[in-house]
Design an enzyme around this catalytic site. Structure first.
Site, PDB file in Angstrom:
ATOM      1  N   ARG A  45       0.808  -1.221   0.000  1.00  0.00           N
ATOM      2  CA  ARG A  45       0.000   0.000   0.000  1.00  0.00           C
ATOM      3  C   ARG A  45       0.844   1.277   0.000  1.00  0.00           C
ATOM      4  O   ARG A  45       0.629   2.181  -0.819  1.00  0.00           O
ATOM      5  CB  ARG A  45      -0.930   0.028   1.235  1.00  0.00           C
ATOM      6  CG  ARG A  45      -2.135  -0.866   1.114  1.00  0.00           C
ATOM      7  CD  ARG A  45      -2.501  -1.411   2.497  1.00  0.00           C
ATOM      8  NE  ARG A  45      -1.500  -2.393   2.848  1.00  0.00           N
ATOM      9  CZ  ARG A  45      -1.626  -3.696   2.584  1.00  0.00           C
ATOM     10  NH1 ARG A  45      -2.738  -4.148   2.092  1.00  0.00           N
ATOM     11  NH2 ARG A  45      -0.657  -4.537   2.864  1.00  0.00           N
ATOM     12  N   LYS A  67      25.772  -5.989  -1.230  1.00  0.00           N
ATOM     13  CA  LYS A  67      27.243  -6.081  -1.234  1.00  0.00           C
ATOM     14  C   LYS A  67      27.840  -5.386  -0.019  1.00  0.00           C
ATOM     15  O   LYS A  67      29.045  -5.185   0.061  1.00  0.00           O
ATOM     16  CB  LYS A  67      27.791  -5.433  -2.512  1.00  0.00           C
ATOM     17  CG  LYS A  67      27.288  -6.067  -3.796  1.00  0.00           C
ATOM     18  CD  LYS A  67      27.799  -5.270  -5.003  1.00  0.00           C
ATOM     19  CE  LYS A  67      26.998  -5.576  -6.247  1.00  0.00           C
ATOM     20  NZ  LYS A  67      27.196  -4.563  -7.299  1.00  0.00           N
ATOM     21  N   ARG A  84      11.307   3.753   3.790  1.00  0.00           N
ATOM     22  CA  ARG A  84      10.827   2.753   4.755  1.00  0.00           C
ATOM     23  C   ARG A  84      12.018   1.905   5.158  1.00  0.00           C
ATOM     24  O   ARG A  84      12.775   1.423   4.310  1.00  0.00           O
ATOM     25  CB  ARG A  84       9.741   1.862   4.165  1.00  0.00           C
ATOM     26  CG  ARG A  84       9.456   0.666   5.100  1.00  0.00           C
ATOM     27  CD  ARG A  84       8.246  -0.104   4.724  1.00  0.00           C
ATOM     28  NE  ARG A  84       7.033   0.656   5.006  1.00  0.00           N
ATOM     29  CZ  ARG A  84       5.821   0.103   5.007  1.00  0.00           C
ATOM     30  NH1 ARG A  84       5.676  -1.179   4.730  1.00  0.00           N
ATOM     31  NH2 ARG A  84       4.761   0.839   5.257  1.00  0.00           N
TER      32      ARG A  84
HETATM   33  N1   CP Z   1      -0.274  -0.030   5.908  1.00  0.00           N
HETATM   34  C1   CP Z   1       0.918  -0.320   5.347  1.00  0.00           C
HETATM   35  O1   CP Z   1       1.950   0.279   5.701  1.00  0.00           O
HETATM   36  O2   CP Z   1       0.887  -1.313   4.407  1.00  0.00           O
HETATM   37  P1   CP Z   1       2.136  -1.753   3.527  1.00  0.00           P
HETATM   38  O3   CP Z   1       3.122  -2.431   4.459  1.00  0.00           O
HETATM   39  O4   CP Z   1       1.603  -2.683   2.484  1.00  0.00           O
HETATM   40  O5   CP Z   1       2.759  -0.532   2.948  1.00  0.00           O
END
Ligand code: CP
Length: 315
Positions: free
Chosen positions: A58, A86, A108
Site C-alpha cells: 500500500r 554487497k 521505509r
Molecule cells: N499499511 C501499510 O503500511 O501497508 P504496507 O506495508 O503494504 O505498505
C-alpha cells in the site's frame, strides 16, 4: 499556511493547524483523483526516490501513484536488488542516490530512526514511510482523513486501537495524531504487547476487548506480527483470536454505527474476521484510497507549496 518542518519524520510536533492543513489539502487532491485525467503539473521538475528497505504494498504503490499524479519524476529503490547486498551502508546508499540530483526521499526501513538519520546527512526532503516500531506518519494521516470524512469531525471521537501496541508504528503515530486533533484514544491488547506506562501517552487502557468496543466510535485493528508469537509474547493464534479478535459476534455488541479500520496487511481469521473486514462497517479500502490523496498532500506541502494549490484549480 505552510508546514514548519522541512521533513515528515513523525507526527510529534505537528500542530492541529498543520494536520488540518494536510487533511484539507488531501481533500482537494481527492477531487483531482476523480477527474478523467487524474494528474496535475504541481511537482513537475521534482525528482523523488522511493527508498524501500522493507516490504510494502500500500505505502509504496500509493507514494508512487501520488508522485505520478503530481507529475514528479520518481524512481523506486528496493534493497533486495541493490548494492546493499554487497554491504553498502544506508548513508552511502542515500548519499550516492542524492549525488544524482534528487529533491525528496521517501524511506521505509526496519530501523527506528533511519529517516531522522537521513534528514541529518542529506539535503533532500525526507518523508518517513514507516521506520521500525517508531512511526508511520502518512498511515496515521490517512486514518485521520478517513475518520474525518466518515464522522465530519475528530475532536471528541472515541477511537480504540486493538492489538500489538508495543511494536506498532501505526499505533504510535495514530495515538499522537488523534490526541492532537482532540480525539479520545483507547488501547486494547495482550499485556505482553502493551508498552509500559502507555497511559502517559494520554490513552485509556482496556484489558477486555468487549469494554473497548462498547465505548468506541471507531476501531483500528492492528496486524498481529506473527513472528512475535515465536518470542512468547502471546500464547497461540487461536487464543489471541478468542481474546482480542474482531468477530461478527463482538461487532454486534458495539455501537450501531461503529467504523472498522485496519492498516493492512490483514491476517483474516486472527485479528479480524472476513465478514467484518468486508462488511458494511469496514472502511479499510477507503483508507487505501485516501492514502494516495494524503501522500499527494504531504509531497506537495513539503515541496514548498504556497497556499494556492497550483495546477489543481486548472482544467
Ligand atoms: N499499511 C501499510 O503500511 O501497508 P504496507 O506495508 O503494504 O505498505
Amino acid at each position: 499556511m505552510q508546514l514548519q518542518s522541512r521533513h515528515l519524520i513523525d507526527l510529534e510536533g505537528l500542530t492541529e493547524g498543520e494536520i488540518t492543513l494536510i487533511l484539507d489539502t488531501a481533500s482537494s487532491f481527492k477531487e483531482v483523483l476523480e477527474r478523467p485525467i487524474p494528474k496535475v503539473p504541481t511537482l513537475r521538475g521534482k525528482t523523488i526516490v522511493n527508498l524501500f528497505f522493507e516490504p510494502s504494498t500500500r505505502t509504496r504503490i500509493s507514494f508512487e501513484l501520488a508522485e505520478k499524479r503530481l507529475s514528479a519524476d520518481s524512481v523506486n529503490f528496493t534493497s533486495a536488488s541493490s548494492s546493499v547486498l554487497k554491504g553498502e551502508t544506508l548513508k552511502d546508499t542515500a548519499r550516492n542516490i542524492e549525488a544524482m540530483k534528487i529533491d525528496m526521499v521517501v524511506i521505509r526501513h526496519a530501523a527506528a530512526g533511519a529517516p531522522l538519520f537521513l534528514s541529518q546527512c542529506l539535503s533532500s526532503v525526507i518523508i518517513n514511510a514507516g521506520d521500525g516500531a517508531h512511526a508511520h506518519p502518512t498511515q496515521a494521516l490517512l486514518d485521520l482523513l478517513t475518520l474525518r470524512e466518515r464522522f465530519g469531525f475528530l475532536s471528541g471521537l472515541k477511537v480504540a486501537i486493538v492489538g500489538d501496541i508495543e511494536h506498532s508504528r501505526v499505533a504510535r503515530s495514530n495515538i499522537h495524531g488523534l490526541a492532537v486533533m482532540g480525539a479520545k484514544v483507547g488501547v486494547c491488547g495482550p499485556a505482553t504487547l502493551m508498552p509500559r506506562e502507555v497511559e502517559r501517552l494520554g490513552v485509556t487502557v482496556y484489558p477486555r476487548i468487549e469494554d473497548a468496543l462498547a465505548e468506541a466510535d471507531a476501531v483500528n485493528v492492528l496486524r498481529i506480527q506473527l513472528e512475535r508469537q515465536k518470542k512468547g509474547l502471546f500464547p497461540t493464534v487461536r487464543e489471541y483470536r478468542n481474546l482480542f479478535g474482531i468477530t461478527r459476534r463482538r461487532l454486534d455488541e458495539a455501537k450501531r454505527d461503529v467504523v472498522i479500520m485496519h492498516p493492512g496487511p490483514m491476517n483474516r481469521g486472527i485479528e479480524i474476521d472476513s465478514d467484518v473486514a468486508d462488511g458494511s462497517h469496514s472502511v479499510i479500502l477507503q483508507q487505501v484510497t485516501n492514502g494516495v490523496a494524503v501522500r499527494m498532500s504531504v509531497l506537495y506541502l513539503l515541496a514548498g507549496a504556497r497556499t494556492k494549490l497550483e495546477g489543481v484549480e486548472q482544467e
